[in-house]
Design an enzyme around this catalytic site. Structure first.
Site, mmCIF file in Angstrom:
data_model
loop_
_atom_site.group_PDB
_atom_site.id
_atom_site.type_symbol
_atom_site.label_atom_id
_atom_site.label_comp_id
_atom_site.label_asym_id
_atom_site.label_seq_id
_atom_site.Cartn_x
_atom_site.Cartn_y
_atom_site.Cartn_z
ATOM 1 N N THR A 140 0.115 -1.979 0.731
ATOM 2 C CA THR A 140 0.117 -0.526 0.949
ATOM 3 C C THR A 140 1.417 -0.073 1.612
ATOM 4 O OG1 THR A 140 -2.286 -0.499 1.091
ATOM 5 C CG2 THR A 140 -1.143 1.379 2.048
ATOM 6 N N HIS A 194 3.691 0.381 -1.188
ATOM 7 C CA HIS A 194 3.327 1.604 -1.919
ATOM 8 C C HIS A 194 3.808 2.842 -1.148
ATOM 9 C CE1 HIS A 194 1.075 -0.214 -5.127
ATOM 10 N NE2 HIS A 194 0.113 -0.706 -4.360
#
Ligand SMILES: [Zn+2]
Ligand SMILES: [Zn+2]
Length: 331
Positions: free
Chosen positions: A39, A42
């Site tokens: 994440t 991301h």
């Protein structure tokens, strides 16, 4: 102090910033360990919503160094942070779906997180860990809490077949949880090293490809848990599920990414496809399992690195075969 900060799209730097002062209701910790998560990558590439500038890091634990007004956690206590702080008043919170809070403020995503020497966060989100725990292990509480929520949804029971797609940290944690539930577990990953690690930590079987998995279990699995977060494995998940079985999607694909599935097949074989988001009330269970050593996390630590190397490590793709890289912000 030093903090590794997301300043904008594809712009991450380690900078000197003031030590935070805990606001009323907050706790200040000296961060001992903070895991680098997919994440974080991301977030850097704008594939997961956030509000830079902010310090990244949502998988961390540390030592309490101070408390804001109204907080009484003793200094020196080791705690793990549950990063998700829901509002309690939106329509989803009022229906009890707190992980779907419309105003969630996540430490390390919406407010300053754990890739820093110190971090302040809401004290009711601190879960106490034992004083004698290996400091590195505290960084696994958050990914384990998210995995526990997914396993709760998939609800494996003793004697079922569970297929785990993906040998990253979530896959490795999921396979241990399913094995503890008494399921027969297969890990599908192309990496021979990850297959071997999976078999050492709870998987009875492993496969490198969809064909191999189908050869081993021709009828498919009762439960398939997608932990890779890539199109190929999301698409293969229903195909490898037994009639009447369940799929749980735990992997995070970039926002906007589409996949192809065949609704007729889901209907005709009554395959349920579920998706699991973050960690509603599961952080305490995760902390207990880490504290008790029920989940083996030491084999999942691929490397440790100082804060000065965190920005480069997040900007680069995960190293080949890497399960978890842990940043040690306090040196
Ligand atoms: Zn994470
Ligand atoms: Zn809410």
């Amino acid at each position: 102090m030093l903090a590794t900060r997301l300043l904008g799209l594809n712009d991450i730097r380690t900078e000197d910033v003031p030590i935070p002062t805990p606001a009323p209701g907050e706790v200040l910790v000296r961060v001992e360990s903070c895991g680098i998560c997919g994440t974080d990558r991301h977030l850097l590439h704008g594939e997961f919503p956030s509000k830079p500038p902010l310090t990244l890091g949502h998988e961390f634990a540390g030592i309490v160094m101070g408390c804001g007004e109204g907080v009484t956690i003793p200094e020196g206590t080791r705690v793990t942070c549950d990063p998700n702080t829901w509002c309690g008043t939106c329509a989803n919170c009022q229906r009890g779906r707190v992980n779907l809070c419309l105003n969630n403020v996540a430490t390390g995503i919406h407010r300053d997180g754990g890739f820093a020497e110190y971090c302040a966060f809401p004290a009711h989100k601190a879960h106490i860990l034992p004083a004698d725990l290996d400091p590195l292990h505290g960084a696994f509480c958050e990914p384990l809490a998210c995995t526990i929520h997914g396993i709760d949804m998939g609800a494996p029971v003793a004697g079922e077949r569970v297929l785990i797609l993906g040998g990253g940290v979530i896959g490795m944690l999921a396979l241990q949880l399913c094995a503890l539930a008494g399921a027969e577990v297969m890990l599908l990953t192309r990496s021979p090293d990850k297959q071997a690690l999976g078999r050492r930590t709870g998987a009875a079987l492993s496969a490198a490809t969809e064909d191999e998995a189908r050869h081993i279990w021709p009828d498919g699995a009762d439960l398939v848990i997608e932990c890779a977060g890539v199109v190929e494995t999301v698409e293969m998940a229903p195909r490898l599920t037994r009639a009447g079985g369940r799929v749980v999607i735990l992997g995070v694909l970039p926002a906007g990414q589409k996949v192809q599935i065949e609704p007729f097949d889901l209907l005709f074989r009554e395959v349920q496809v579920l998706s699991s988001f973050i960690n509603p009330f599961t952080q305490a269970r995760a902390a207990a399992m880490i504290a008790g050593g029920t989940i083996k996390v030491a084999p999942l630590i691929s490397r440790t690195l100082p804060l000065s190397e965190a920005a480069a490590a997040i900007a680069a793709p995960a190293r080949r075969g890497e399960i978890r890289a842990i940043v040690l912000p306090s040196g």
